[in-house]
Design a protein around this motif. Structure first.
Motif, PDB file in Angstrom:
ATOM      1  N   LYS A  86      -3.580  -4.685  -0.062  1.00  0.00           N
ATOM      2  CA  LYS A  86      -4.279  -5.632   0.814  1.00  0.00           C
ATOM      3  C   LYS A  86      -5.043  -6.719   0.053  1.00  0.00           C
ATOM      4  CE  LYS A  86      -4.523  -2.679   4.934  1.00  0.00           C
ATOM      5  NZ  LYS A  86      -3.679  -3.437   5.853  1.00  0.00           N
ATOM      6  N   ASN A 142       0.974   4.209  -2.837  1.00  0.00           N
ATOM      7  CA  ASN A 142       0.768   5.639  -2.570  1.00  0.00           C
ATOM      8  C   ASN A 142       1.966   6.469  -3.029  1.00  0.00           C
ATOM      9  OD1 ASN A 142      -1.812   5.376  -1.613  1.00  0.00           O
ATOM     10  ND2 ASN A 142      -1.192   5.124   0.529  1.00  0.00           N
ATOM     11  N   GLY A 191       0.816  -1.214   0.000  1.00  0.00           N
ATOM     12  CA  GLY A 191       0.000   0.000   0.000  1.00  0.00           C
ATOM     13  C   GLY A 191       0.849   1.263   0.000  1.00  0.00           C
ATOM     14  N   ALA A 192       1.881   1.268   0.833  1.00  0.00           N
ATOM     15  CA  ALA A 192       2.739   2.454   0.901  1.00  0.00           C
ATOM     16  C   ALA A 192       3.383   2.712  -0.450  1.00  0.00           C
ATOM     17  CB  ALA A 192       3.807   2.255   1.970  1.00  0.00           C
ATOM     18  N   GLU A 252      -6.836   2.734   9.816  1.00  0.00           N
ATOM     19  CA  GLU A 252      -5.942   2.733  10.976  1.00  0.00           C
ATOM     20  C   GLU A 252      -6.299   3.877  11.933  1.00  0.00           C
ATOM     21  OE1 GLU A 252      -3.740   0.069  11.154  1.00  0.00           O
ATOM     22  OE2 GLU A 252      -4.912  -0.383   9.377  1.00  0.00           O
ATOM     23  N   PHE A 272      -4.080   7.558   7.444  1.00  0.00           N
ATOM     24  CA  PHE A 272      -2.924   6.646   7.412  1.00  0.00           C
ATOM     25  C   PHE A 272      -2.674   6.243   5.970  1.00  0.00           C
ATOM     26  CE2 PHE A 272      -0.702   2.608   7.483  1.00  0.00           C
ATOM     27  CZ  PHE A 272       0.331   2.875   8.381  1.00  0.00           C
ATOM     28  N   HIS A 273      -1.444   6.483   5.504  1.00  0.00           N
ATOM     29  CA  HIS A 273      -1.144   6.167   4.105  1.00  0.00           C
ATOM     30  C   HIS A 273       0.073   5.274   3.930  1.00  0.00           C
ATOM     31  CE1 HIS A 273      -4.365   8.777   2.811  1.00  0.00           C
ATOM     32  NE2 HIS A 273      -3.880   9.766   3.547  1.00  0.00           N
ATOM     33  N   GLY A 274       0.663   4.795   5.034  1.00  0.00           N
ATOM     34  CA  GLY A 274       1.772   3.851   4.894  1.00  0.00           C
ATOM     35  C   GLY A 274       3.004   4.286   5.660  1.00  0.00           C
ATOM     36  N   ASP A 284      -7.184   6.716  -1.607  1.00  0.00           N
ATOM     37  CA  ASP A 284      -6.391   5.629  -1.016  1.00  0.00           C
ATOM     38  C   ASP A 284      -7.379   4.550  -0.594  1.00  0.00           C
ATOM     39  OD1 ASP A 284      -5.038   3.842   0.573  1.00  0.00           O
ATOM     40  OD2 ASP A 284      -3.858   5.352   1.633  1.00  0.00           O
ATOM     41  N   VAL A 310      -6.540   1.368  -0.215  1.00  0.00           N
ATOM     42  CA  VAL A 310      -5.732   0.216   0.194  1.00  0.00           C
ATOM     43  C   VAL A 310      -6.529  -0.677   1.154  1.00  0.00           C
ATOM     44  CG1 VAL A 310      -3.690  -0.426   1.559  1.00  0.00           C
ATOM     45  CG2 VAL A 310      -3.506   1.290  -0.252  1.00  0.00           C
ATOM     46  N   GLN A 311      -7.284  -0.058   2.055  1.00  0.00           N
ATOM     47  CA  GLN A 311      -8.067  -0.853   3.013  1.00  0.00           C
ATOM     48  C   GLN A 311      -9.538  -0.973   2.603  1.00  0.00           C
ATOM     49  OE1 GLN A 311      -8.555  -1.054   7.883  1.00  0.00           O
ATOM     50  NE2 GLN A 311      -6.695  -0.329   7.011  1.00  0.00           N
TER      51      GLN A 311
HETATM   52  N1  PLP Z   1      -3.113   3.084   3.094  1.00  0.00           N
HETATM   53  C1  PLP Z   1      -4.063   2.639   3.904  1.00  0.00           C
HETATM   54  C2  PLP Z   1      -5.420   3.266   3.870  1.00  0.00           C
HETATM   55  C3  PLP Z   1      -3.813   1.576   4.786  1.00  0.00           C
HETATM   56  O1  PLP Z   1      -4.779   1.134   5.603  1.00  0.00           O
HETATM   57  C4  PLP Z   1      -2.526   0.998   4.781  1.00  0.00           C
HETATM   58  C5  PLP Z   1      -2.215  -0.102   5.718  1.00  0.00           C
HETATM   59  O2  PLP Z   1      -2.880  -0.363   6.660  1.00  0.00           O
HETATM   60  C6  PLP Z   1      -1.555   1.499   3.907  1.00  0.00           C
HETATM   61  C7  PLP Z   1      -1.876   2.528   3.073  1.00  0.00           C
HETATM   62  C8  PLP Z   1      -0.175   0.893   3.872  1.00  0.00           C
HETATM   63  O3  PLP Z   1      -0.232  -0.358   3.288  1.00  0.00           O
HETATM   64  P1  PLP Z   1       1.049  -1.348   3.398  1.00  0.00           P
HETATM   65  O4  PLP Z   1       1.160  -1.754   4.823  1.00  0.00           O
HETATM   66  O5  PLP Z   1       0.715  -2.474   2.474  1.00  0.00           O
HETATM   67  O6  PLP Z   1       2.227  -0.563   2.930  1.00  0.00           O
END
Ligand code: PLP
Length: 393
Positions: A252, A109, A105-106, A195, A138-140, A223, A225-226
């Motif tokens: 994810k 982003n 995810g990071a 998060e 939360f973005h990573g 974002d 990711v979740q």
């Molecule tokens: N963005 C969001 C919204 C997340 O919830 C997360 C992880 O929980 C991430 C980014 C980061 O993902 P990763 O742990 O796969 O780098």
């Protein structure tokens, strides 16, 4: 090996950066897993929103094993079928134009941030590079993704961060309007802050931000990711809110348990990252993409509607439990607040002792069950939480 042996190895050799639960998992099927001693667990975590098809889904295992036996990795110097096909399916499902594959995810982003900055620099020149995100987001964990993350506790120890990031209070449209000035190239938003404690943004707010972005040619980065890959009962949470982001980041759930992430680009910016501007050695790894193709096949409209139905059923059942103050979130992404000083961590650890695996998000108990969970398994989990709450109250 026994759980004790495994934990001893971890303590001696693994970096102690995780506050792990006191449980070893050895094997799983669907929504159930066992530790090495054979103790059984029901899963309301899906590996933090990853195992959307549960553990060891038959079709997913077969596709991954077949691809591993055929061609496990090539690098992006070569064309391969699983990655090309997966990109096609992702674009067909979302209406987006192009896909870049990453591993987390990071990293997704980071790709979105780079694309937004280049889009703006190509069109408007230097000085329009700020990425605006929300407080409590939360973005990573990489430095740029952390700079975008709007929670100070994640920033301790790691200064200095890359420049060109700013935050505004979530839900405050006037603050957003004011902050979207001539220095900003993109807004990055989670429709539901995961998060940050399963905090949803209102549809009206998300749509108004999208409109402001359109008017000023500022890119809207969702974002997801979740929230993405069916978690809220739609393929994207943006679909539910009626938002058409310029960029969507996924990770994810997309690989169904293998490390895979995707940056989806809309028409406006699908050509921004040209040859040589960005890359990832493992991006579009054929084994991960073969697993993701099974995930994509499974997430039909009927499947997603059923996720939404199960989410509503779970939320209603949780709201009726003793000691529950409120339940936030959507679909199978829910956060529970407790009344009367009851701590989520105590509920989580008592539930684990009774064989139910749950997560925490800030001060809430967070539930992210596999999307394939059955009604009966949901009821079973709720019954465990009920008995825990009756005991702790
Ligand atoms: N963005 C969001 C919204 C997340 O919830 C997360 C992880 O929980 C991430 C980014 C980061 O993902 P990763 O742990 O796969 O780098």
């Amino acid at each position: 090996m026994t759980s004790t042996d495994i934990k001893a190895l971890d303590a001696e050799y693994v970096l102690q950066n995780y506050a792990r639960f006191d449980v070893c998992l050895a094997e799983g099927k669907g929504c159930r897993a066992k530790d090495p001693e054979g103790n059984a667990y029901l899963d309301f975590t899906s590996g933090i929103g990853v195992n959307c098809l549960g553990w060891a889904d038959d079709e997913w295992v077969a596709a991954v094993a077949a691809q591993a036996g055929r061609l496990q990795h090539t690098s992006n110097l070569f064309h391969t079928q699983p990655g090309s096909q997966l990109a096609q399916k992702l674009c067909q499902k979302t209406g987006m134009d192009k896909v870049f594959f990453a591993n987390s995810g990071a990293e997704a982003n980071e790709g979105a941030i780079k694309a937004a900055r280049k889009y703006s620099a190509d069109k408007y020149g230097e000085g329009r590079h700020v990425i605006l995100s929300l407080e409590n987001s939360f973005h990573g964990r990489t430095l740029a993704a952390l700079a975008a993350t709007g929670q100070d506790n994640f920033h301790q120890h790691f200064h200095p961060f890359p420049a060109g990031f700013a935050h505004v209070p979530a839900g405050d449209l006037a603050a957003m309007d004011k902050a979207l000035d001539g220095t900003v190239c993109a807004v990055m938003i989670e429709s539901i802050q995961g998060e940050g404690g399963v905090v949803p943004q209102s549809t009206a707010y998300l749509r108004a931000v999208e409109t402001l972005c359109r008017e000023r040619d500022i890119l809207y980065i969702a974002d997801e990711v979740q929230t993405g890959v069916g978690r809220t009962g739609a393929f994207l949470a943006s679909d539910k809110a009626g938002i058409r982001p310029d960029i969507v980041t996924l990770a994810k759930g997309i690989g169904g348990g293998l490390p895979l992430a995707a940056v989806l680009f809309g028409q406006k910016c699908g050509a921004v990252l040209g040859k040589g501007t960005h890359g990832a050695t493992y991006g579009a790894n054929p084994v991960c993409c073969a697993g993701a193709l099974v995930v994509m096949e499974r997430l039909t409209d009927a499947f997603l509607a059923d996720v939404a139905r199960k989410g509503t059923m779970l939320k209603t059942a949780l709201q009726a439990l003793p000691g529950v103050a409120s339940v936030t979130g959507d679909g199978l992404m829910l956060g529970i607040s407790f009344a009367g000083g009851l701590k989520s961590a105590d509920v989580q650890s008592a539930a684990m002792q009774k064989g139910l695996l749950c997560l925490l998000a800030k001060d809430k108990l967070r539930l992210l069950p596999p999307l394939v969970i059955t009604d009966e398994e949901l009821r079973e989990g709720v019954a465990v939480l009920k008995s825990v709450l009756e005991t702790l109250q």
